[in-house]
Design a protein around this motif. Structure first.
Motif, PDB file in Angstrom:
ATOM      1  N   GLN A 106      44.872  14.170  39.897  1.00 39.93           N
ATOM      2  CA  GLN A 106      46.014  13.445  39.346  1.00 39.93           C
ATOM      3  C   GLN A 106      45.643  12.646  38.100  1.00 39.93           C
ATOM      4  O   GLN A 106      46.491  11.979  37.520  1.00 39.93           O
ATOM      5  CB  GLN A 106      46.577  12.490  40.405  1.00 39.93           C
ATOM      6  CG  GLN A 106      47.081  13.158  41.660  1.00 39.93           C
ATOM      7  CD  GLN A 106      47.575  12.152  42.677  1.00 39.93           C
ATOM      8  OE1 GLN A 106      48.572  11.465  42.472  1.00 39.93           O
ATOM      9  NE2 GLN A 106      46.865  12.039  43.795  1.00 39.93           N
ATOM     10  N   LEU A 107      44.396  12.740  37.677  1.00 39.40           N
ATOM     11  CA  LEU A 107      43.915  11.967  36.533  1.00 39.40           C
ATOM     12  C   LEU A 107      44.718  12.288  35.271  1.00 39.40           C
ATOM     13  O   LEU A 107      44.933  13.446  34.934  1.00 39.40           O
ATOM     14  CB  LEU A 107      42.436  12.269  36.298  1.00 39.40           C
ATOM     15  CG  LEU A 107      41.754  11.516  35.158  1.00 39.40           C
ATOM     16  CD1 LEU A 107      41.741  10.017  35.429  1.00 39.40           C
ATOM     17  CD2 LEU A 107      40.331  12.036  34.950  1.00 39.40           C
ATOM     18  N   HIS A 108      45.126  11.233  34.584  1.00 44.26           N
ATOM     19  CA  HIS A 108      45.897  11.339  33.340  1.00 44.26           C
ATOM     20  C   HIS A 108      45.308  10.334  32.361  1.00 44.26           C
ATOM     21  O   HIS A 108      45.232   9.143  32.650  1.00 44.26           O
ATOM     22  CB  HIS A 108      47.371  11.036  33.613  1.00 44.26           C
ATOM     23  CG  HIS A 108      48.233  11.054  32.388  1.00 44.26           C
ATOM     24  ND1 HIS A 108      49.443  10.374  32.326  1.00 44.26           N
ATOM     25  CD2 HIS A 108      48.084  11.638  31.173  1.00 44.26           C
ATOM     26  CE1 HIS A 108      49.984  10.552  31.140  1.00 44.26           C
ATOM     27  NE2 HIS A 108      49.174  11.319  30.419  1.00 44.26           N
ATOM     28  N   VAL A 109      44.862  10.826  31.209  1.00 47.85           N
ATOM     29  CA  VAL A 109      44.184   9.978  30.237  1.00 47.85           C
ATOM     30  C   VAL A 109      44.901  10.059  28.893  1.00 47.85           C
ATOM     31  O   VAL A 109      45.211  11.156  28.413  1.00 47.85           O
ATOM     32  CB  VAL A 109      42.715  10.397  30.047  1.00 47.85           C
ATOM     33  CG1 VAL A 109      42.008   9.476  29.055  1.00 47.85           C
ATOM     34  CG2 VAL A 109      41.976  10.393  31.386  1.00 47.85           C
ATOM     35  N   VAL A 110      45.169   8.903  28.287  1.00 44.88           N
ATOM     36  CA  VAL A 110      45.752   8.840  26.947  1.00 44.88           C
ATOM     37  C   VAL A 110      44.770   8.093  26.048  1.00 44.88           C
ATOM     38  O   VAL A 110      44.463   6.927  26.288  1.00 44.88           O
ATOM     39  CB  VAL A 110      47.122   8.138  26.948  1.00 44.88           C
ATOM     40  CG1 VAL A 110      47.669   8.044  25.519  1.00 44.88           C
ATOM     41  CG2 VAL A 110      48.109   8.882  27.838  1.00 44.88           C
ATOM     42  N   GLU A 111      44.287   8.792  25.013  1.00 48.10           N
ATOM     43  CA  GLU A 111      43.335   8.201  24.071  1.00 48.10           C
ATOM     44  C   GLU A 111      44.016   7.932  22.731  1.00 48.10           C
ATOM     45  O   GLU A 111      44.889   8.683  22.314  1.00 48.10           O
ATOM     46  CB  GLU A 111      42.153   9.149  23.846  1.00 48.10           C
ATOM     47  CG  GLU A 111      41.399   9.551  25.102  1.00 48.10           C
ATOM     48  CD  GLU A 111      40.720  10.886  24.927  1.00 48.10           C
ATOM     49  OE1 GLU A 111      39.522  10.901  24.581  1.00 48.10           O
ATOM     50  OE2 GLU A 111      41.394  11.916  25.131  1.00 48.10           O
ATOM     51  N   ARG A 112      43.544   6.896  22.062  1.00 46.28           N
ATOM     52  CA  ARG A 112      44.063   6.535  20.750  1.00 46.28           C
ATOM     53  C   ARG A 112      42.871   6.351  19.806  1.00 46.28           C
ATOM     54  O   ARG A 112      42.104   5.395  19.933  1.00 46.28           O
ATOM     55  CB  ARG A 112      44.906   5.259  20.821  1.00 46.28           C
ATOM     56  CG  ARG A 112      46.081   5.371  21.798  1.00 46.28           C
ATOM     57  CD  ARG A 112      46.782   4.031  21.971  1.00 46.28           C
ATOM     58  NE  ARG A 112      47.427   3.612  20.737  1.00 46.28           N
ATOM     59  CZ  ARG A 112      48.644   4.014  20.375  1.00 46.28           C
ATOM     60  NH1 ARG A 112      49.345   4.816  21.163  1.00 46.28           N
ATOM     61  NH2 ARG A 112      49.167   3.611  19.242  1.00 46.28           N
ATOM     62  N   TYR A 113      42.737   7.289  18.853  1.00 44.78           N
ATOM     63  CA  TYR A 113      41.637   7.277  17.897  1.00 44.78           C
ATOM     64  C   TYR A 113      42.111   6.673  16.577  1.00 44.78           C
ATOM     65  O   TYR A 113      43.127   7.114  16.020  1.00 44.78           O
ATOM     66  CB  TYR A 113      41.137   8.700  17.623  1.00 44.78           C
ATOM     67  CG  TYR A 113      40.491   9.390  18.799  1.00 44.78           C
ATOM     68  CD1 TYR A 113      39.102   9.490  18.880  1.00 44.78           C
ATOM     69  CD2 TYR A 113      41.253   9.956  19.812  1.00 44.78           C
ATOM     70  CE1 TYR A 113      38.493  10.142  19.950  1.00 44.78           C
ATOM     71  CE2 TYR A 113      40.659  10.604  20.880  1.00 44.78           C
ATOM     72  CZ  TYR A 113      39.288  10.693  20.939  1.00 44.78           C
ATOM     73  OH  TYR A 113      38.689  11.341  22.000  1.00 44.78           O
ATOM     74  N   LYS A 114      41.351   5.685  16.069  1.00 49.36           N
ATOM     75  CA  LYS A 114      41.743   5.035  14.828  1.00 49.36           C
ATOM     76  C   LYS A 114      40.515   4.537  14.079  1.00 49.36           C
ATOM     77  O   LYS A 114      39.588   3.994  14.687  1.00 49.36           O
ATOM     78  CB  LYS A 114      42.679   3.849  15.129  1.00 49.36           C
ATOM     79  CG  LYS A 114      43.248   3.173  13.891  1.00 49.36           C
ATOM     80  CD  LYS A 114      44.233   2.068  14.284  1.00 49.36           C
ATOM     81  CE  LYS A 114      44.835   1.413  13.052  1.00 49.36           C
ATOM     82  NZ  LYS A 114      45.815   0.359  13.425  1.00 49.36           N
ATOM     83  N   LEU A 115      40.499   4.722  12.762  1.00 52.98           N
ATOM     84  CA  LEU A 115      39.411   4.199  11.948  1.00 52.98           C
ATOM     85  C   LEU A 115      39.478   2.676  11.921  1.00 52.98           C
ATOM     86  O   LEU A 115      40.557   2.086  11.916  1.00 52.98           O
ATOM     87  CB  LEU A 115      39.480   4.752  10.522  1.00 52.98           C
ATOM     88  CG  LEU A 115      39.192   6.249  10.370  1.00 52.98           C
ATOM     89  CD1 LEU A 115      39.404   6.678   8.923  1.00 52.98           C
ATOM     90  CD2 LEU A 115      37.777   6.580  10.806  1.00 52.98           C
ATOM     91  N   ALA A 116      38.313   2.050  11.910  1.00 51.15           N
ATOM     92  CA  ALA A 116      38.233   0.589  11.895  1.00 51.15           C
ATOM     93  C   ALA A 116      37.135   0.161  10.928  1.00 51.15           C
ATOM     94  O   ALA A 116      36.387   0.989  10.401  1.00 51.15           O
ATOM     95  CB  ALA A 116      37.929   0.062  13.301  1.00 51.15           C
ATOM     96  N   ASN A 117      37.049  -1.145  10.679  1.00 49.80           N
ATOM     97  CA  ASN A 117      36.002  -1.703   9.822  1.00 49.80           C
ATOM     98  C   ASN A 117      35.987  -1.021   8.453  1.00 49.80           C
ATOM     99  O   ASN A 117      34.934  -0.599   7.957  1.00 49.80           O
ATOM    100  CB  ASN A 117      34.637  -1.575  10.505  1.00 49.80           C
ATOM    101  CG  ASN A 117      33.548  -2.350   9.802  1.00 49.80           C
ATOM    102  OD1 ASN A 117      33.814  -3.330   9.101  1.00 49.80           O
ATOM    103  ND2 ASN A 117      32.299  -1.916   9.969  1.00 49.80           N
TER     104      ASN A 117
END
Length: 230
Positions: free
Chosen positions: A151-162
């Motif tokens: 049932q695992l559900h993963v939402v990732e958010r990739y963003k450049l920083a610094n």
């Protein structure tokens, strides 16, 4: 943990933060995210490690990292290949690849696999949002042997920083079979870490013999294929 997040956060090291100095990797299982069956398994694993056993860490035993465990592959380059309808996330470690299909819904029946089915889209022009389901339950999701169900559900958010020098990945994990609530975590990537930013061949297990397994019977064997190459 995500700075400022008021939720329980991910599983962390019990006591002092883990370092590669011989400190046993012991999970803090009092975290309220864990359902009782998961806590029991992890307490048993903690006891084995505390008694001198070797903890199972997917990256050191040549098993796929899964999602979000793949984010924890240490000290090796990660590349992003942007295609018109896909983003490929390429990991030097064992030449593993994730494919994120852009601007499409999930399949009605994606099946189950180590990396599941990932669909994504860009948000505000600068954040890649990746939604993953169909994750098999064969391996843990972190270095502390935290289990999960299908049932695992993963939402990732990739963003450049610094100023574009770093990559920030914040993600949310839901699994009503394992966790009492959804929880958030964060991973930061820096430039030219570990191998100096170069891309090298990285094959985890080239031999058919597992010498470490011969010496220690308490560890998970490395994966292998008995079928001939040709």
């Amino acid at each position: 943990p995500v700075p400022g997040d008021k939720g329980p956060g991910p599983i962390v090291q019990r006591g002092a933060a883990y370092e590669h100095n011989g400190t046993p990797r012991i999970a803090e299982t009092t975290n309220p995210i864990l359902k009782l069956w998961a806590k029991k398994l992890m307490d048993e694993a903690n006891a084995r490690v505390a008694a001198g056993g070797l903890p199972f860490v997917t990256t050191s035993r040549c098993w796929p990292g899964g999602v979000p465990g793949l984010l924890l592959f240490p000290g090796e380059p990660v590349l992003f290949l942007q295609k018109p309808n896909e983003v490929w996330i390429l990991y030097q470690r064992d030449a593993q690849v994730r494919r994120v299909y852009l601007n499409v819904p999930h399949s009605k029946n994606p099946g189950y696999s180590w990396y599941g089915e990932s669909v994504g889209h860009y948000e505000n022009g600068d954040t890649l949002v990746v939604d993953t389901i169909g994750l098999d339950d064969k391996g843990p999701i972190d270095r502390y042997r935290t289990p999960h169900t299908r049932q695992l559900h993963v939402v990732e958010r990739y963003k450049l920083a610094n100023g574009g020098k770093n990559l920030e990945v914040q993600f949310t994990v839901e699994d009503p079979g394992t966790f009492t609530t959804a929880w958030n975590a964060k991973v930061d990537y820096g430039p030219a870490h570990g191998t100096g930013g170069t891309w090298r061949e990285s094959i985890c297990n080239e031999n058919s013999r597992d010498y470490f397994l011969d010496a220690r019977k308490d560890i998970v064997p490395t994966p292998h294929d008995d079928s001939p190459d040709f």
